[in-house]
Scaffold this motif. Structure first.
Motif, PDB file in Angstrom:
ATOM      1  N   ASP A  70       0.904  -1.035   0.052  1.00  0.00           N
ATOM      2  CA  ASP A  70      -0.048   0.022  -0.009  1.00  0.00           C
ATOM      3  C   ASP A  70       0.879   1.390  -0.023  1.00  0.00           C
ATOM      4  O   ASP A  70       0.787   2.245   0.737  1.00  0.00           O
ATOM      5  N   VAL A  71       1.884   1.155  -0.952  1.00  0.00           N
ATOM      6  CA  VAL A  71       2.647   2.484  -0.932  1.00  0.00           C
ATOM      7  C   VAL A  71       2.325   3.244  -2.345  1.00  0.00           C
ATOM      8  O   VAL A  71       2.200   2.581  -3.314  1.00  0.00           O
ATOM      9  N   PRO A  72       1.818   4.579  -2.138  1.00  0.00           N
ATOM     10  CA  PRO A  72       1.780   5.220  -3.406  1.00  0.00           C
ATOM     11  C   PRO A  72       2.436   5.337  -4.156  1.00  0.00           C
ATOM     12  O   PRO A  72       3.847   5.596  -3.844  1.00  0.00           O
ATOM     13  N   PHE A  73       2.659   5.404  -5.627  1.00  0.00           N
ATOM     14  CA  PHE A  73       3.675   5.288  -6.426  1.00  0.00           C
ATOM     15  C   PHE A  73       3.265   5.882  -7.828  1.00  0.00           C
ATOM     16  O   PHE A  73       2.036   6.130  -8.228  1.00  0.00           O
ATOM     17  N   VAL A  74       4.371   6.477  -8.556  1.00  0.00           N
ATOM     18  CA  VAL A  74       3.953   6.771  -9.976  1.00  0.00           C
ATOM     19  C   VAL A  74       4.774   6.045 -10.962  1.00  0.00           C
ATOM     20  O   VAL A  74       5.900   5.286 -10.501  1.00  0.00           O
ATOM     21  N   ILE A  75       4.342   5.773 -12.100  1.00  0.00           N
ATOM     22  CA  ILE A  75       5.146   4.861 -13.081  1.00  0.00           C
ATOM     23  C   ILE A  75       5.948   6.130 -13.869  1.00  0.00           C
ATOM     24  O   ILE A  75       5.467   7.004 -14.470  1.00  0.00           O
ATOM     25  N   ALA A  76       7.206   5.772 -13.993  1.00  0.00           N
ATOM     26  CA  ALA A  76       8.243   6.734 -14.746  1.00  0.00           C
ATOM     27  C   ALA A  76       8.758   5.726 -15.992  1.00  0.00           C
ATOM     28  O   ALA A  76       9.416   4.626 -15.752  1.00  0.00           O
ATOM     29  N   PRO A 133      -0.299   8.276 -11.668  1.00  0.00           N
ATOM     30  CA  PRO A 133       0.392   8.907 -12.707  1.00  0.00           C
ATOM     31  C   PRO A 133       1.291   8.192 -13.524  1.00  0.00           C
ATOM     32  O   PRO A 133       2.032   7.215 -13.012  1.00  0.00           O
ATOM     33  N   VAL A 134       1.209   8.398 -14.746  1.00  0.00           N
ATOM     34  CA  VAL A 134       2.294   7.774 -15.730  1.00  0.00           C
ATOM     35  C   VAL A 134       3.075   8.865 -16.344  1.00  0.00           C
ATOM     36  O   VAL A 134       2.364   9.607 -17.069  1.00  0.00           O
ATOM     37  N   VAL A 135       4.399   8.872 -16.199  1.00  0.00           N
ATOM     38  CA  VAL A 135       5.145  10.066 -16.748  1.00  0.00           C
ATOM     39  C   VAL A 135       6.515   9.464 -17.725  1.00  0.00           C
ATOM     40  O   VAL A 135       6.619   8.127 -17.428  1.00  0.00           O
ATOM     41  N   THR A 136       6.850  10.147 -18.506  1.00  0.00           N
ATOM     42  CA  THR A 136       8.125   9.691 -19.295  1.00  0.00           C
ATOM     43  C   THR A 136       9.055  10.485 -18.467  1.00  0.00           C
ATOM     44  O   THR A 136       9.369  11.492 -18.035  1.00  0.00           O
ATOM     45  N   CYS A 137      10.468   9.620 -18.789  1.00  0.00           N
ATOM     46  CA  CYS A 137      11.738  10.455 -18.312  1.00  0.00           C
ATOM     47  C   CYS A 137      12.928   9.891 -18.996  1.00  0.00           C
ATOM     48  O   CYS A 137      13.095   8.785 -19.699  1.00  0.00           O
ATOM     49  N   ASP A 138      14.051  10.559 -18.814  1.00  0.00           N
ATOM     50  CA  ASP A 138      15.446   9.991 -19.252  1.00  0.00           C
ATOM     51  C   ASP A 138      16.196  10.034 -17.951  1.00  0.00           C
ATOM     52  O   ASP A 138      16.606  11.039 -17.345  1.00  0.00           O
ATOM     53  N   ALA A 139      16.392   9.031 -17.213  1.00  0.00           N
ATOM     54  CA  ALA A 139      16.843   8.632 -16.160  1.00  0.00           C
ATOM     55  C   ALA A 139      18.307   9.401 -15.907  1.00  0.00           C
ATOM     56  O   ALA A 139      18.760   9.439 -14.756  1.00  0.00           O
ATOM     57  N   ARG A 140      19.129   9.397 -17.128  1.00  0.00           N
ATOM     58  CA  ARG A 140      20.540  10.065 -17.157  1.00  0.00           C
ATOM     59  C   ARG A 140      20.265  11.532 -16.831  1.00  0.00           C
ATOM     60  O   ARG A 140      21.362  12.125 -16.681  1.00  0.00           O
ATOM     61  N   ASP A 141      19.132  12.087 -17.133  1.00  0.00           N
ATOM     62  CA  ASP A 141      19.014  13.676 -17.056  1.00  0.00           C
ATOM     63  C   ASP A 141      18.601  14.186 -15.702  1.00  0.00           C
ATOM     64  O   ASP A 141      17.599  13.816 -15.171  1.00  0.00           O
ATOM     65  N   ARG A 142      19.335  14.786 -15.200  1.00  0.00           N
ATOM     66  CA  ARG A 142      19.164  15.520 -13.678  1.00  0.00           C
ATOM     67  C   ARG A 142      17.729  16.107 -13.688  1.00  0.00           C
ATOM     68  O   ARG A 142      16.751  15.642 -12.788  1.00  0.00           O
ATOM     69  N   ALA A 143      17.369  16.931 -14.711  1.00  0.00           N
ATOM     70  CA  ALA A 143      15.886  17.682 -14.676  1.00  0.00           C
ATOM     71  C   ALA A 143      15.017  16.820 -15.030  1.00  0.00           C
ATOM     72  O   ALA A 143      13.904  16.979 -14.337  1.00  0.00           O
ATOM     73  N   SER A 144      14.896  15.967 -15.673  1.00  0.00           N
ATOM     74  CA  SER A 144      14.139  14.730 -16.296  1.00  0.00           C
ATOM     75  C   SER A 144      13.782  14.006 -14.900  1.00  0.00           C
ATOM     76  O   SER A 144      12.566  13.600 -14.604  1.00  0.00           O
ATOM     77  N   ILE A 185       9.076  15.297  -8.648  1.00  0.00           N
ATOM     78  CA  ILE A 185       8.256  16.452  -8.412  1.00  0.00           C
ATOM     79  C   ILE A 185       6.798  15.787  -8.551  1.00  0.00           C
ATOM     80  O   ILE A 185       5.751  15.892  -7.976  1.00  0.00           O
ATOM     81  N   ALA A 186       6.668  14.753  -9.782  1.00  0.00           N
ATOM     82  CA  ALA A 186       5.171  14.207 -10.046  1.00  0.00           C
ATOM     83  C   ALA A 186       4.765  13.311  -8.948  1.00  0.00           C
ATOM     84  O   ALA A 186       3.534  13.374  -8.748  1.00  0.00           O
ATOM     85  N   LEU A 187       5.623  12.811  -8.352  1.00  0.00           N
ATOM     86  CA  LEU A 187       5.166  11.877  -7.119  1.00  0.00           C
ATOM     87  C   LEU A 187       4.808  12.647  -5.938  1.00  0.00           C
ATOM     88  O   LEU A 187       3.836  12.374  -5.197  1.00  0.00           O
ATOM     89  N   ILE A 188       5.555  13.627  -5.679  1.00  0.00           N
ATOM     90  CA  ILE A 188       5.313  14.611  -4.365  1.00  0.00           C
ATOM     91  C   ILE A 188       3.612  15.219  -4.697  1.00  0.00           C
ATOM     92  O   ILE A 188       3.105  15.070  -3.771  1.00  0.00           O
TER      93      ILE A 188
END
Length: 202
Positions: A136-142, A168-179, A185-188
């Protein structure tokens, strides 16, 4: 971002103080958990990566990640301050099945989680999603975008992972700090939206 009043239930930081939140970075083997922690952490992250050897070839599923040379055997740890009010402590889980027994201890006290998904290998993240739901841990999909990832519609991914509309489902580039920071932030925001009714009822 305004995070006033957002904190773990029952805990209140002193006026003007900083709130801290434990966040898990989970996902299957080779989905980019260590990379995300490294890219976004304000401090030099603690990692427990070991070199993959031939001895593990019959144990670890390397389909789709044949070029992977190292693997997390315990946890990754990092820290990021989103602003003067909120600090996130990041705990990355090991991805291989033989280390899943460590997950129960790692999840204690976690307020939320990011589940990293490689769209080329969706099945590799099923176990992580099941664990979020079980604990029961809230999560987002990246969705971590790799060079040869195909561009799938979000709703197709949501259906394939069998996750509810409110996740929430978001896209990201795990290599990029801003992404990577945007994922956190989406999780928070997700956690804040979930906690709002409870805070209003106090």
């Amino acid at each position: 971002m305004d995070f006033k009043g957002f904190d773990r239930p029952g805990r209140h930081a002193a006026a003007g103080g900083t709130r801290s939140v434990k966040v898990m970075i989970a996902g299957g083997f080779g989905t980019g958990k260590t990379t995300l922690v490294r890219s976004v952490s304000d401090i030099k992250p603690l990692t427990t990566e070991e070199t993959l050897t031939q001895a593990s070839a019959d144990v670890d599923d390397l389909i789709g990640v044949a070029d992977k040379q190292e693997t997390t055997v315990s946890l990754d740890f990092g820290k990021i301050g989103l602003n003067d009010e909120l600090v996130l402590y990041l705990f990355g889980t090991p991805g291989q099945e033989r280390f899943w027994f460590l997950w129960n201890g790692l999840f204690k006290g976690a307020l939320g989680a990011v589940v990293l998904v490689d769209t080329r290998r969706l099945a590799s993240s099923f176990r992580a999603i099941e664990e979020m739901e079980r604990q029961d841990v809230p999560f987002v999909i990246a969705l971590n975008v790799f060079p040869d990832s195909k561009d799938h519609p979000i709703e197709e991914i949501r259906d394939a992972l069998d996750i509810p509309d409110h996740t929430p489902v978001v896209t990201c580039d795990a290599r990029d700090r801003a992404s990577s920071r945007d994922v956190l932030i989406a999780l928070i925001h997700h956690l804040k939206a979930r906690s709002a009714p409870a805070l209003e009822s106090r």
